[in-house]
Motif scaffolding. Sequence first.
Motif, PDB file in Angstrom:
ATOM      1  N   UNK A 275       2.905  -7.478  -1.142  1.00 15.36           N
ATOM      2  CA  UNK A 275       1.664  -6.497  -0.016  1.00 15.36           C
ATOM      3  C   UNK A 275       0.742  -7.216   0.360  1.00 15.36           C
ATOM      4  N   UNK A 276       0.811  -6.660   1.675  1.00 10.92           N
ATOM      5  CA  UNK A 276      -0.594  -7.078   2.661  1.00 10.92           C
ATOM      6  C   UNK A 276      -1.531  -7.303   1.491  1.00 10.92           C
ATOM      7  N   UNK A 277      -2.449  -8.916   1.302  1.00 14.14           N
ATOM      8  CA  UNK A 277      -3.314  -9.303   0.401  1.00 14.14           C
ATOM      9  C   UNK A 277      -4.789  -8.019   1.377  1.00 14.14           C
ATOM     10  N   UNK A 278      -5.209  -7.707   2.484  1.00 16.41           N
ATOM     11  CA  UNK A 278      -6.305  -7.366   2.927  1.00 16.41           C
ATOM     12  C   UNK A 278      -6.070  -5.911   3.085  1.00 16.41           C
ATOM     13  N   UNK A 279      -4.896  -5.568   3.349  1.00 11.77           N
ATOM     14  CA  UNK A 279      -4.794  -4.093   3.680  1.00 11.77           C
ATOM     15  C   UNK A 279      -3.720  -3.455   2.920  1.00 11.77           C
ATOM     16  N   UNK A 280      -3.226  -4.321   2.259  1.00 12.90           N
ATOM     17  CA  UNK A 280      -1.809  -3.110   1.145  1.00 12.90           C
ATOM     18  C   UNK A 280      -0.636  -3.274   1.643  1.00 12.90           C
ATOM     19  N   UNK A 281      -1.064  -3.158   3.138  1.00 19.47           N
ATOM     20  CA  UNK A 281       0.174  -2.945   4.012  1.00 19.47           C
ATOM     21  C   UNK A 281       1.402  -3.459   3.148  1.00 19.47           C
ATOM     22  N   UNK A 282       2.860  -2.865   3.568  1.00 14.99           N
ATOM     23  CA  UNK A 282       3.745  -4.153   3.574  1.00 14.99           C
ATOM     24  C   UNK A 282       4.296  -4.360   4.873  1.00 14.99           C
ATOM     25  N   UNK A 283       4.576  -5.353   4.087  1.00 19.40           N
ATOM     26  CA  UNK A 283       5.123  -7.179   4.924  1.00 19.40           C
ATOM     27  C   UNK A 283       5.985  -7.177   4.658  1.00 19.40           C
ATOM     28  N   UNK A 284       6.719  -7.731   6.012  1.00 18.01           N
ATOM     29  CA  UNK A 284       8.113  -8.826   5.779  1.00 18.01           C
ATOM     30  C   UNK A 284       7.701 -10.693   5.971  1.00 18.01           C
ATOM     31  N   UNK A 285       9.229 -10.918   5.352  1.00 12.19           N
ATOM     32  CA  UNK A 285       9.380 -12.120   5.524  1.00 12.19           C
ATOM     33  C   UNK A 285       9.600 -12.678   6.720  1.00 12.19           C
ATOM     34  N   UNK A 286       9.251 -13.661   7.610  1.00 14.91           N
ATOM     35  CA  UNK A 286       9.518 -14.814   8.303  1.00 14.91           C
ATOM     36  C   UNK A 286      10.693 -14.977   8.599  1.00 14.91           C
TER      37      UNK A 286
END
Length: 889
Positions: free
Chosen positions: A437-448
């Motif tokens: 997850x996003x280390x800053x906000x914990x939000x969902x992430x998607x890979x390039x």
Amino acid sequence: MTEPLAAQFDPQAIEGPLYRWWTEQALFHVEPGDPGVPYVIQMPPPNVTAVLHAGHGLNNTVQDVLVRFERMRGRKAVWIPGTDHAGIATQNVVEKLLARQGKTRFDVGRESFVEHAKTFVHETGGQILDQLKALGASCDWERTYYTLSPALSRAVREAFNHLYEKGLIYRGKYIVNWCPRCLTTLSNEEVEKEERDGSLWHFRYPLADGSGDIVVATTRPETILGDTGVAVHPDDPRYRGLIGKQVRLPLLDRLIPILADAAVDPAFGSGAVKITPAHDATDFDIGQRHQLPALDVMNPDATMSDAAPDRYRGLDRFVARKMVVAEFDALGLLVKIDKHRHAVGQCYRCGTIVEPRLSDQWFVKVKPMADRANAAFREGKFRLIPEFHGDVLQRWHENLRDWCISRQLWWGHRIPVWYCGNDACRKTIVAREDPAACPDCGGAITQDEDVLDTWFSSWLVPFSTLGWPDKTADLATFYPSHTLVTAPEILFLWVSRMIMSGLEFMGEVPFHTIYLHGTVRDTQHRKMSKSLGNGIDPVEVIQRYGADALRYTVINGMSVGTDLILDPADLDTSFASGRYFANKLWNIGRFLVGHLEQGAAPLDTIDRDRLALADRWILSRAQDAIDQATQFNERFQLNEATNAIYHFLWSDFADWYLEQIKPRLYGNQEGGDVARAVAAHVFDIALRLLHPVMPFITEALWQRLPNHAPGASIARAPWPVAVGSDRDAAATSDFAALQDIISTIRNLRAEHEVPPGQTVTVAVVNPGATAARVLAAEADTVGRLAKVSALDVGGSAPANAAAVVLADGTSILLPLGDLIDVDKECARLGAEADKLDQLAAAQEAKLGNAQFVERAPAAVVEKEREKLATWRAQALSLRDKRRALGCAD
RNA sequence: GGGCGAAUAGCUCAGCUGGUUAGAGCGCCUGCCUUACACGCAGGAUGUCGGGGGUUCGAAUCCCUCUUCGCCCACCA
């Protein structure tokens, strides 16, 4: 390993078993702790889907020769093989397979496609490595790598993160090379430019205020649909008044500005350029400078996009081109069409014309690394052979542009970048380990979505194959490597980048010698290619003639910086040199091995006084062969090294030495033990010298020679070292005199058509000191090799004899009695004498030149004087012979 | 448009820092099935070293120039 030698050389019968035996013994595997100074070659990894072609054959033969040579010299020699996952190439192959089922990659989806590709690679990939085994490649197979393996993927990630952290990787929107068929970007190096005849269309753009018009020239009319400006040179008097005005773009009715930019060449075309920032690199730059909008009017597959007028949508770019021209023509705005030759970029994988396209891509900032590469070159940290390539590489590094490393493919290393989906955060994460997850906000992430350029993994090979980024013993021992053997084609694509990565990640250039060999071409000097159907299949050649024949032909036919010419339509002839030599070698071995069955004493147990002239001569010649082979190999003149061994083995050893010792061998006469000892010793040297080029035959024969440890392989036998005490100048000149006499008699026999079976008597009159000595000792040899039944040395001249006068004044006379053709002999002697007179006359003129005598070194003058004296004496003597025969003048 | 490489026997090429009667392999010609090899053995022919200048006592070899091939690079649309 020591069955009897087949009467007929059968490469198939020996090669497979020998290669298996070598690998069972792990002869080609080394460990960091093994003794010796390391010698490392990194194989240019072939594409995992590739099959062996002639180019691979040449490339890998050269590498094998070098690594075998150094291995025998006692180096800790390792040749590291591997395959490249080959992003675009492999993806194309898998797409074609899908197409057979009527599917596209989009039908099956990304995950499934990657699985397809993995399966395909697993099942059929890497066969080229087995083909290399058939070639005899002495790779350390335990070290075989694959650029998409977990280990190398980790290295790729590390490299990406390292460069990103250093600010050397960035993402940006630029014009990139786009292949509309592969649907991906390409780096500049992956675009092949080809000169083509094209057209330069001139179109009239009316000014918006109706006060006139401006003519622009273009090679790609379809891009007009994306025009957002017209540029002229600021100092161009023709257009000065128009700067700042607007034109009404025909077909679209769009108002676009006329602006001034120094990038415009007033001398080209009309001097006015249409600006399409989304479809041309120069236009993009100009657009940036003048804040022009970039209008992308094409889809990824190079059909016209929704940004184009309705009637153009979905049309292929070249159809659209015709239509634009037609519409301008209909409006009376097509001014003229000039013929124009220009370079067109094509995809290096599929040949499709590349479309410059504006898009978001990842780039590597290469300038700092390129500068370091050049500094290393100037400091002599690496060199190229042939040397001139060094300048080429340096100039390349000076003008290098940033490297676009993102590819819109599914097959490859996924770019290790993730984007936070949280609108409030939108962080870009670059990481070594997949984040959850996003280390800053914990939000969902998607890979390039993109993968990396294939070369982004292969540029790391010199160290990623040794365990990097871990600090392994392999890495400490085998980095840097030594010789890189490759073709000039990938100098920029691969070699340059390895130098940069080596300096960047390891702080050291990855190899110190880059040996660039030529290309395999057909008899019309065309590159071999699938499309031309002029290729040669090395596997077929190996099956027909054997790997040794192939290897010998390749090495022999190729010199530094030149191409290898082979005729795909006539393999028999193309590989004749290798076939013949392999056969000759086999027969020499068969003959000798037969005579050595009773064993041979080691040479150092033989009393030197018992050596015959021929023994001393061949031993001395062997030292020359060792020197030549060693020195030429060291200088990468592999063909010269091979040629020296060939001549030594065939002419010296087989034609002369073996012929000379036959009586001693056959008759088991006095000296038979000496002949066997010398022959075994010298043949052993020759086999070892030849082993790097012809590993199979030399091993098969060497196994039958006495005096080496049981179970030993020639592959690990020490490279011969010249022994000073075996050099023998006296034997060399004496044997040369013997050869001269025998050849002379043979020649006289042939000239006078003496039947081959008939023996003759020969008189040697006025013999020189050397001739007298040699004839006394080797009369029997002369008798056998020249079919002479009686040799009269030092007597008087017989009547009716054909004659030759040697340089030392020795006359060789062949009495022919009534059989002599006096006219013929008179003519022959006369011609010979005339030739000598001519030489002498020219020589007199030379020596009569005061300048020459004064300025040339004394030694040279003396040498020339001796020549003159010799020629005069010979001519004089020949005229005596003519008189004796009663020849008319 | 720039840069580089090559031009030597019919073919593929050696000839490094100038001094050889210019070499090799294949091909060609002649003769040999001589008990290791006819994929062989022996003998032989073949080149104004791309053209033209120059430097030098002397150039295939160094310099200039032209010609012809080939390669690489290039954001004149």
